[in-house]
Design a protein around this motif. Structure first.
Motif, PDB file in Angstrom:
ATOM      1  N   ASP A  72      -5.235  -2.575   3.343  1.00 49.57           N
ATOM      2  CA  ASP A  72      -4.802  -2.516   1.952  1.00 49.57           C
ATOM      3  C   ASP A  72      -3.419  -1.866   1.826  1.00 49.57           C
ATOM      4  O   ASP A  72      -3.229  -0.715   2.239  1.00 49.57           O
ATOM      5  CB  ASP A  72      -5.837  -1.738   1.128  1.00 49.57           C
ATOM      6  CG  ASP A  72      -5.513  -1.786  -0.346  1.00 49.57           C
ATOM      7  OD1 ASP A  72      -5.698  -2.845  -0.952  1.00 49.57           O
ATOM      8  OD2 ASP A  72      -5.032  -0.753  -0.874  1.00 49.57           O
ATOM      9  N   THR A  74      -1.801  -0.922  -0.915  1.00 43.85           N
ATOM     10  CA  THR A  74      -1.790   0.216  -1.846  1.00 43.85           C
ATOM     11  C   THR A  74      -2.218   1.491  -1.133  1.00 43.85           C
ATOM     12  O   THR A  74      -1.581   2.543  -1.282  1.00 43.85           O
ATOM     13  CB  THR A  74      -2.703  -0.054  -3.055  1.00 43.85           C
ATOM     14  OG1 THR A  74      -2.260  -1.245  -3.721  1.00 43.85           O
ATOM     15  CG2 THR A  74      -2.682   1.112  -4.034  1.00 43.85           C
ATOM     16  N   ASP A  75      -3.293   1.418  -0.350  1.00 40.76           N
ATOM     17  CA  ASP A  75      -3.761   2.585   0.403  1.00 40.76           C
ATOM     18  C   ASP A  75      -2.680   3.087   1.362  1.00 40.76           C
ATOM     19  O   ASP A  75      -2.468   4.293   1.500  1.00 40.76           O
ATOM     20  CB  ASP A  75      -5.030   2.268   1.195  1.00 40.76           C
ATOM     21  CG  ASP A  75      -6.249   2.095   0.302  1.00 40.76           C
ATOM     22  OD1 ASP A  75      -6.202   2.496  -0.880  1.00 40.76           O
ATOM     23  OD2 ASP A  75      -7.265   1.549   0.794  1.00 40.76           O
ATOM     24  N   ALA A  76      -1.998   2.160   2.027  1.00 44.12           N
ATOM     25  CA  ALA A  76      -0.940   2.543   2.968  1.00 44.12           C
ATOM     26  C   ALA A  76       0.206   3.252   2.243  1.00 44.12           C
ATOM     27  O   ALA A  76       0.761   4.237   2.747  1.00 44.12           O
ATOM     28  CB  ALA A  76      -0.425   1.320   3.717  1.00 44.12           C
ATOM     29  N   VAL A  78      -0.023   4.940  -0.664  1.00 49.14           N
ATOM     30  CA  VAL A  78      -0.508   6.257  -1.098  1.00 49.14           C
ATOM     31  C   VAL A  78      -0.502   7.227   0.085  1.00 49.14           C
ATOM     32  O   VAL A  78      -0.066   8.373  -0.035  1.00 49.14           O
ATOM     33  CB  VAL A  78      -1.910   6.148  -1.741  1.00 49.14           C
ATOM     34  CG1 VAL A  78      -2.529   7.521  -1.954  1.00 49.14           C
ATOM     35  CG2 VAL A  78      -1.828   5.379  -3.062  1.00 49.14           C
ATOM     36  N   ASP A  79      -0.944   6.755   1.253  1.00 43.20           N
ATOM     37  CA  ASP A  79      -0.915   7.595   2.454  1.00 43.20           C
ATOM     38  C   ASP A  79       0.516   7.987   2.814  1.00 43.20           C
ATOM     39  O   ASP A  79       0.776   9.109   3.245  1.00 43.20           O
ATOM     40  CB  ASP A  79      -1.562   6.884   3.644  1.00 43.20           C
ATOM     41  CG  ASP A  79      -3.068   6.739   3.492  1.00 43.20           C
ATOM     42  OD1 ASP A  79      -3.670   7.410   2.610  1.00 43.20           O
ATOM     43  OD2 ASP A  79      -3.660   5.937   4.249  1.00 43.20           O
ATOM     44  N   GLU A  82       2.002  11.131   1.214  1.00 44.63           N
ATOM     45  CA  GLU A  82       1.406  12.432   1.516  1.00 44.63           C
ATOM     46  C   GLU A  82       2.423  13.491   1.926  1.00 44.63           C
ATOM     47  O   GLU A  82       2.378  14.621   1.448  1.00 44.63           O
ATOM     48  CB  GLU A  82       0.342  12.286   2.592  1.00 44.63           C
ATOM     49  CG  GLU A  82      -0.391  13.574   2.872  1.00 44.63           C
ATOM     50  CD  GLU A  82      -1.542  13.394   3.835  1.00 44.63           C
ATOM     51  OE1 GLU A  82      -2.101  14.426   4.228  1.00 44.63           O
ATOM     52  OE2 GLU A  82      -1.877  12.260   4.214  1.00 44.63           O
ATOM     53  N   ALA A 115       0.389   2.408  -6.706  1.00 46.63           N
ATOM     54  CA  ALA A 115       0.618   3.652  -5.963  1.00 46.63           C
ATOM     55  C   ALA A 115       1.555   4.610  -6.706  1.00 46.63           C
ATOM     56  O   ALA A 115       1.821   5.704  -6.231  1.00 46.63           O
ATOM     57  CB  ALA A 115       1.189   3.337  -4.583  1.00 46.63           C
TER      58      ALA A 115
END
Length: 146
Positions: A72, A74-76, A78-79, A82, A115
């Motif tokens: 995904d 979007t997940d990448a 958001v990560d 960090e 994101a």
């Protein structure tokens, strides 16, 4: 050649990403298909090695290599946020149209918005890779102060 590349230097495609000497760039999604010339060009400009996903301090920018089958987006993204410094940006590198792993521009735009990022520009950066500049809301509104 000096540690700071001349912006007019056409032989280093990384000059188009506007990195500066001394910046810390975290690289995510590295694999054997990444563009080595681009990676080396960034290191030449910044004068520092790219740091990987194990880096646990703040980075000035993130270089995120992402292919359609990497999971995904979007997940990448958001990560990737960090350890990004306030005012930092993400350069999302995806395979160009017609290459394995290509991601549609509309999917990039949707993932960036979800994101909390703003898509500010896209460029063809290497033989097989396109780069999309994604900024946090504060970066999109004003240039980063150093």
């Amino acid at each position: 050649m000096s540690a700071t590349a001349d912006p007019a230097d056409k032989s280093n495609p990384a000059t188009r990403l506007n990195f500066e000497e001394g910046q810390i760039v975290q690289e995510l999604g590295y694999d054997d298909d990444t563009d080595q010339d681009l990676r080396e060009g960034i290191e030449e400009i910044t004068g520092t090695d790219l740091v990987d996903e194990d880096y646990d301090d703040v980075a000035d920018a993130v270089l995120l290599w992402h292919r359609d089958d990497d999971g995904d987006l979007t997940d990448a993204l958001v990560d990737a946020l960090e350890y990004l410094a306030e005012g930092g940006l993400i350069w999302l590198l995806t395979p160009k149209t017609g290459r394995d792993g290509h991601i549609e521009a509309s999917d990039i735009a949707d993932a960036a918005k979800t994101a909390g990022l703003s898509q500010t520009s896209s460029i063809a950066i290497a033989k097989d890779w396109a780069a999309t500049r994604l900024a946090t809301k504060s970066t999109a509104k004003q240039p980063k102060q150093r």
